[in-house]
Design a protein around this motif. Structure first.
Motif, PDB file in Angstrom:
ATOM      1  N   ASP A  26      92.708  39.379  70.795  1.00 24.98           N
ATOM      2  CA  ASP A  26      93.439  39.180  72.039  1.00 24.98           C
ATOM      3  C   ASP A  26      93.880  40.515  72.632  1.00 24.98           C
ATOM      4  OD1 ASP A  26      93.129  36.471  71.716  1.00 24.98           O
ATOM      5  OD2 ASP A  26      95.079  36.183  70.758  1.00 24.98           O
ATOM      6  N   THR A  48      88.348  35.587  73.450  1.00 25.70           N
ATOM      7  CA  THR A  48      89.716  36.087  73.512  1.00 25.70           C
ATOM      8  C   THR A  48      90.629  35.053  74.152  1.00 25.70           C
ATOM      9  OG1 THR A  48      91.083  37.946  74.283  1.00 25.70           O
ATOM     10  CG2 THR A  48      89.317  37.236  75.749  1.00 25.70           C
ATOM     11  N   ALA A  54      93.151  34.106  76.624  1.00 28.51           N
ATOM     12  CA  ALA A  54      93.623  34.674  77.884  1.00 28.51           C
ATOM     13  C   ALA A  54      94.493  33.646  78.595  1.00 28.51           C
ATOM     14  CB  ALA A  54      92.442  35.063  78.767  1.00 28.51           C
ATOM     15  N   ILE A  95      93.773  40.956  81.854  1.00 28.07           N
ATOM     16  CA  ILE A  95      92.558  40.806  82.655  1.00 28.07           C
ATOM     17  C   ILE A  95      92.316  42.065  83.484  1.00 28.07           C
ATOM     18  CG2 ILE A  95      91.417  39.453  84.452  1.00 28.07           C
ATOM     19  CD1 ILE A  95      91.683  37.969  81.813  1.00 28.07           C
ATOM     20  N   MET A 143      84.512  43.287  81.306  1.00 28.73           N
ATOM     21  CA  MET A 143      84.330  41.887  81.674  1.00 28.73           C
ATOM     22  C   MET A 143      82.890  41.663  82.108  1.00 28.73           C
ATOM     23  SD  MET A 143      87.916  41.025  83.666  1.00 28.73           S
ATOM     24  CE  MET A 143      87.551  39.279  83.850  1.00 28.73           C
ATOM     25  N   TYR A 189      86.934  33.299  77.725  1.00 30.01           N
ATOM     26  CA  TYR A 189      88.377  33.382  77.869  1.00 30.01           C
ATOM     27  C   TYR A 189      88.969  32.025  77.476  1.00 30.01           C
ATOM     28  CZ  TYR A 189      86.756  37.328  80.645  1.00 30.01           C
ATOM     29  OH  TYR A 189      86.111  38.462  81.070  1.00 30.01           O
ATOM     30  N   SER A 209      93.069  30.263  79.403  1.00 30.51           N
ATOM     31  CA  SER A 209      93.114  30.738  80.804  1.00 30.51           C
ATOM     32  C   SER A 209      93.964  29.810  81.664  1.00 30.51           C
ATOM     33  CB  SER A 209      91.687  30.842  81.363  1.00 30.51           C
ATOM     34  OG  SER A 209      90.930  31.761  80.620  1.00 30.51           O
ATOM     35  N   ILE A 230      87.053  36.793  86.555  1.00 32.91           N
ATOM     36  CA  ILE A 230      86.257  36.081  85.552  1.00 32.91           C
ATOM     37  C   ILE A 230      85.006  35.501  86.206  1.00 32.91           C
ATOM     38  CG2 ILE A 230      86.218  34.080  84.010  1.00 32.91           C
ATOM     39  CD1 ILE A 230      89.218  34.544  83.533  1.00 32.91           C
ATOM     40  N   VAL A 264      85.180  29.900  80.380  1.00 30.70           N
ATOM     41  CA  VAL A 264      86.499  29.525  79.892  1.00 30.70           C
ATOM     42  C   VAL A 264      86.358  28.362  78.919  1.00 30.70           C
ATOM     43  CG1 VAL A 264      88.691  28.433  80.536  1.00 30.70           C
ATOM     44  CG2 VAL A 264      87.828  30.380  81.849  1.00 30.70           C
TER      45      VAL A 264
END
Length: 493
Positions: free
Chosen positions: A205, A230, A232, A243, A252, A258, A261, A272, A279
């Protein structure tokens, strides 16, 4: 080639022969351009899907499975699961996210041993077979040394499934352990050849420290050719600052997933989307633990591809039907609330059951970079399949809308057959050659050890966190005896 007469129901011994497998007369949700096929067959030869369609001719001696009255889907794909925590199933059922952090990160994470990682992974992998989850990303953040990583991998070698080890160590600094010689040896020893049954990602993270030390971990991932997963958009923990740091540093891209999110701003979602990220939505977790509102509602506005995950059994099980149902319900609930705030009414739901089935299959495949290999029932892809069929379940008849049926009607008890890489691992609702008892014994030993390390008082206290009482709101309305109605206090009518 010929069209065989109906064959007797298979027995467990039939599944070890390596014969071709033919699912007959199913409602097939292909999750590709073919859509839904009624009364269709699916032929598996070796580890691949050979053909899909009605009335298929199959090789002599093929093993036939009667799928009539059932729905055949691609295997479900869980893109974020802390498998090692399954040994403490339900222990944190009343926790908020902060209590999870305190228990594992600050107080007791150091007491877990490699054998505890192994036991939890075994149980989680076995549960995946039951629930029709054929591919799992194990967000394994308890790997304090490569010995712990070896224990996680050993479980994967013993239970059939397609696994990606998300290697992490929440008690260490990722920019250090990802570049340590012992970790590099672990990678070389275990991932020195392509293997679509076992993959590796880095799991760490980015809390948003000004110096952005995680740069070294991202650089290690790129050097090793590994994807990154990770957490997020976790309220108060991993924010838009992270981010921004990742974006400004050029890390990225489409190899980043992610997780959650749930509490990001518009600019973060746009970053993203623009860089091709995905995600992982863990709705039951986000609803209960407090990462933020489940993110499917937000990310679909930006066109961000989504997958589904179950997070950890310290709270929730691996039931993917529950995950799909919760995701669709949470998304629609938010839509309604937003419309009501504008004094409007939703007249058509934007997120459909078909979308959520896609998230649970092809969405997961895309998140793992495996969309050309798994995620749909397409000739040439790997044979990871789930037959949802239960002739004695009232909820399994009639099947009118297959997508909605999978999401809102079916359940784990209706998982009839599971195929992983062309091999039947569950049939007629029973696992094939995968008894629970030996695994349950290992889990019991692990629980006994961890409980002993905490002590009885701490064990029970941490399981039942104290609740600060709510401030009582005075009620101005009083029940009036005799005439059975409620009046405002002071009202003398």
């Amino acid at each position: 080639m010929s069209t065989p007469e109906p064959a007797p129901a298979p027995h467990a011994d039939d599944f070890a022969t390596g014969r071709p497998i033919a699912f007959r007369n199913a409602t097939v949700i292909t999750v590709d351009s073919a859509g839904v096929l009624d009364h269709a067959d699916v032929l598996v030869v070796g580890d691949r899907i050979e053909a899909v369609g009605p009335g298929l001719e199959v090789p002599e001696g093929a093993l036939e499975i009667d799928a009539s009255g059932g729905i055949l889907t691609p295997g479900f794909i869980d893109t974020h699961r802390h498998m090692w925590q399954t040994a403490l199933r339900g222990y944190g059922g009343d926790w908020a996210l902060s209590q999870y952090f305190v228990f594992y990160y600050l107080q007791w994470g150091q007491v877990f041993r490699p054998e505890d990682i192994y036991a939890g992974n075994l149980l989680s992998a076995l549960e995946s077979v039951d629930t029709g989850v054929t591919t799992t990303l194990d967000w394994s953040h308890g790997l304090r040394t490569p010995e712990y990583g070896e224990a996680a991998l050993q479980a994967f070698r013993e239970i059939p499934g397609r696994f990606v080890l998300g290697y992490g160590n929440y008690l260490g600094a990722p920019w250090e352990w990802a570049n340590a010689p012992e970790f590099r040896r672990f990678v070389t020893d275990n991932f020195n050849a392509p293997n679509d049954m076992l993959g590796l990602q880095l799991a760490f993270d980015v809390p948003g420290a000004p110096e952005f030390p995680e740069r070294g971990a991202f650089e290690a991932a790129r050097e090793l050719g590994l994807r990154v997963t990770t957490h997020a958009g976790v309220w108060g923990a991993t924010t838009d600052t992270a981010i921004t740091q990742m974006y400004d540093a050029g890390f990225m891209d489409d190899t980043i997933c992610y997780v959650h999110s749930s509490s990001l701003n518009e600019q973060s979602y746009q970053k993203i989307a623009a860089t091709g990220g995905t995600v992982s939505v863990a709705t039951e977790s986000e609803q209960s633990a407090g990462q933020g509102y489940p993110s499917s509602w937000a990310i679909r506005k930006y066109g961000i591809p989504a997958s589904i995950s179950m997070d950890t059994s310290v709270w929730w099980s691996a039931d993917f039907f529950s995950a799909m149902r919760a995701t669709l319900s949470a998304d629609r609930s938010r839509d309604h609330l937003e419309a009501h705030a504008r004094n409007e009414t939703i007249v058509a739901n934007r997120l459909r059951a078909e979308d959520v089935v896609h998230m649970a299959t092809m969405g997961g495949a895309k998140s793992l970079g495996m969309e050309d290999l798994i995620g749909s029932i397409t000739p040439g892809k790997k044979a990871d399949l789930v037959l949802i069929k239960n002739d004695e379940s009232p909820a399994m008849t009639p099947i009118l809308n297959p997508y909605a049926h999978v999401v809102f009607q079916a359940g784990t008890a209706d998982v009839h057959t599971v195929v992983v890489d062309g091999k039947v691992v569950k049939y007629d609702g029973k696992r094939v050659g995968l008894p629970l008892a030996p695994i349950a014994a290992k889990v019991a030993d692990s629980v006994e050890y961890v409980r002993g390390q905490l002590g009885e008082d701490r064990w029970f206290a941490d399981m039942h966190p104290e609740i600060t009482p709510d401030e009582e709101i005075e009620n101005p309305y009083k029940y009036t005896e005799g005439d059975a109605h409620v009046t405002a206090s002071g009202d003398d009518r």
